[in-house]
Design a protein around this motif. Structure first.
Motif: not given
Length: 467
Positions: A210-216, A218-228
Motif C-alpha cells: 500500500a502507498w499514499s503520497f501528498r504534497m503540502n 499529511e499523507a492519507e492514512q492507509i486502511d489496514l483492512s484492505r492490505i492484500p
C-alpha cells in the motif's frame, strides 16, 4: 512485487505515472513540504541468503539507464553514484552490508542523496508511542509487513523517516531525522516511486502492499483492512540452494555441454551478421537498439517519416509497436572523418545528462556503416521553423520568453550543475526542440566538449555553425 527470487541480478521499479510539482513560483524555488507512507514486505526464501534491499525514490526520471543491480539498488552504477547531476533523493531499506558504501549493518534504514553512501542511517527499529517508550529492534526480512513514513518540512528544511510494524500506533519519534535543504537536489517536477534489486545469490521477494503520497499536507492514512495477502512460498521449493543443486547438478552439467556445442555451431554460421563491439560500446552497450527494430519502427526509413536534415544527416520519426511510443532517429552523416567521433561524443555526453530542458537520448544503434541515435520525439519540431520557416510568427511573446528561459536553464545545468562542465559549442535555433507544451529542449551534442570545473577548457579552434 518489485523483484522476486526466480532470477539473480535483476532490478525492479514501480513509479507513479505522472511527474509531481515540488516547487512553484510562490515558494521562491524552495521545495514544498511533502509526506508519504507505504507498507512493504520482504519474503526471504532461504535462511542463509541475503537480499539487497529497496528504496523509496524521488527522481527526475522513471528510467535508470545503466543502473546496476545488487548493492546499487537499481538506481546508480559505479560511475555516477555520488554525482550531483543525479538529482535523486532516496530512503533506503537496506538488508545487505556493503562495505563499499560504508553501510553500518545488514538491517538498516538510511537517507541517500545522489548516491549510495547514506547521509544518515540507523539500524531498523522504532520507539513505541508514549513518553517512556524504549527502542525496539526490527528485522526487515522477517516476512512481516512494516510501515514507513517519510515526511519533509519545507519551512524547517527537515526530513523525518519513521518505521514500525503495521499493528502498532505510529511512533512519536522518527527513526532518523535530517536537517537538509533539498531545494538544490530536487527539480521543479519529479517522479516518485520505488526501486529494488537482487544480487548474485539473492533469494528474496520484495512487495509494496500500500502507498499514499501528498504534497503540502499529511499523507492519507492507509486502511489496514484492505492490505492484500501475499503468496506464501511453496514448502517443496523452500529448500536450501545447496541441496537443490546436489540433485540437479549432473543434469545441468549435461545440458550446459549440449548447449555450448549447439551455440558454437550457431555462432559460426551467423558470424557474418554480428557487429564487433568496440571499447566505447562496452561502456554504453545497455543503450544499444537493434538496427532491425529501428528499421521496422521507421518503415525502412521511409521518406514520409522524414522530420528534417542538415550537415549531421537526417532525422526520422519512428514508433516501436511493442511500446506504442514515438521517438526520433538521427542517422549521423558518416562520410567524413569526424562522423564517428561526433557520434561517440553525443552518446558519451547526453547519454549521462538528465534535465527537463535537454533532449533525452534513449539509445543508439550501429549496423555496418550506419550510425543512429534515438531520442524523445518532439512533436513541434525545431525552433528555427517558428523563427524562419513555415511556422514563422506563430509564437507569442510569452512563449518566446519561456523558450529563452528554458534554453538558459539547460545551459546553466550544463555549465554549473553537472559533474563536469559541458560546452555545447553549437547553440542555434535548429538545435532547440519544442515539445507538445511548447517547452524548449536543447539537443545535438555532437560538437560538445567536456572539462573539469575550474579548469581551462583549452579550446584551440573555432567550432559550431558559421553564421
Amino acid at each position: 512485487m518489485l523483484t522476486n527470487s526466480t532470477s539473480s541480478r535483476q532490478t525492479g521499479h514501480a513509479f507513479y505515472n505522472d511527474a509531481i510539482q515540488f516547487k512553484n513560483s510562490t515558494n521562491n524555488g524552495r521545495v514544498i513540504s511533502f509526506s508519504t507512507t507505504f507498507i512493504f514486505e520482504i519474503v526471504q526464501k532461504y535462511p542463509s541468503s541475503d537480499g539487497h534491499g529497496m528504496a523509496f525514490v524521488i527522481s527526475p526520471s522513471k528510467e535508470f539507464r545503466g543502473a546496476r543491480p545488487a548493492g546499487y539498488l537499481g538506481l546508480f552504477n559505479d560511475i555516477n553514484t555520488g554525482s550531483s547531476s543525479n538529482h535523486i533523493v532516496a530512503v533506503e531499506i537496506d538488508t545487505f552490508k556493503d562495505v563499499e558504501f560504508d553501510d553500518r549493518d545488514n538491517n538498516h534504514v538510511g537517507i541517500d542523496i545522489n548516491g549510495l553512501k547514506s547521509i544518515i542511517s540507523a539500524s531498523a527499529g522504532y520507539f513505541p508511542a508514549g513518553k517512556n517508550g524504549t527502542f525496539k529492534d526490527l528485522k526487515l526480512k522477517n516476512g512481516d509487513p512494516m510501515q514507513v513514513w517519510v515526511e519533509y518540512n519545507g519551512l524547517e528544511k527537515q526530513i523525518n523517516v519513521t518505521l514500525s510494524p503495521i499493528n502498532v500506533t505510529k511512533p512519536d519519534l522518527p527513526l532518523i531525522s535530517l536537517r537538509r535543504d533539498l531545494s538544490p537536489v530536487i527539480l521543479d517536477n519529479m517522479y516518485v516511486g520505488f526501486s529494488t534489486s537482487t544480487g548474485r545469490l539473492t533469494a528474496s521477494d520484495y512487495y509494496i502492499l500500500a502507498w499514499s503520497f501528498r504534497m503540502n499536507g499529511e499523507a492519507e492514512q492507509i486502511d489496514l483492512s484492505r492490505i492484500p495477502k501475499i503468496p506464501q512460498p511453496s514448502q517443496e521449493i523452500d529448500r536450501e540452494p545447496n541441496a537443490v543443486l546436489e540433485v540437479l547438478f549432473p543434469f545441468i552439467l549435461f545440458l550446459v555441454l549440449l548447449l555450448v556445442s549447439l551455440a558454437g555451431g550457431l555462432l559460426i554460421s551467423r558470424k557474418k551478421f554480428i557487429d564487433v563491439l568496440e571499447d566505447w560500446e562496452v561502456q554504453y552497450g545497455p543503450h544499444r537498439f537493434s538496427y532491425k527494430d529501428l528499421s521496422i519502427a521507421t518503415e525502412g526509413f521511409e521518406e514520409r517519416k522524414l522530420l528534417g536534415g542538415g550537415g549531421f544527416g537526417t532525422v526520422y520519426r519512428g514508433v516501436l509497436p511493442t511500446l506504442n511510443t514515438q521517438f526520433a532517429v538521427k542517422r549521423v552523416a558518416h562520410d567524413s572523418r569526424q562522423g564517428m567521433r561526433e557520434f561517440v561524443a553525443e552518446i558519451a555526453t547526453i547519454g549521462c545528462l538528465r534535465h527537463p530542458n535537454l533532449v533525452r537520448l534513449l539509445g543508439y544503434s550501429r549496423h555496418k556503416q550506419e550510425l543512429l541515435l534515438v531520442y524523445d520525439y518532439m512533436p513541434n519540431g525545431s525552433l528555427d521553423k517558428f523563427l524562419y520557416g513555415q511556422r514563422r510568427g506563430m509564437l507569442n511573446g510569452m512563449q518566446r520568453f519561456q523558450i529563452i528561459k528554458d534554453v538558459a536553464s539547460g545551459l546553466f545545468y550544463l555549465h554549473h550543475q553537472w559533474v563536469q562542465v559541458v560546452i555545447h559549442r553549437d547553440i542555434k535555433a535548429s538545435n532547440v526542440l519544442i515539445d507538445s507544451h511548447f517547452n524548449a529542449r536543447l539537443g545535438d551534442f555532437g560538437l560538445a566538449k567536456l572539462c573539469e570545473h575550474g579548469t581551462d577548457p583549452q579550446t584551440s579552434h573555432v567550432a559550431g555553425t558559421l553564421g
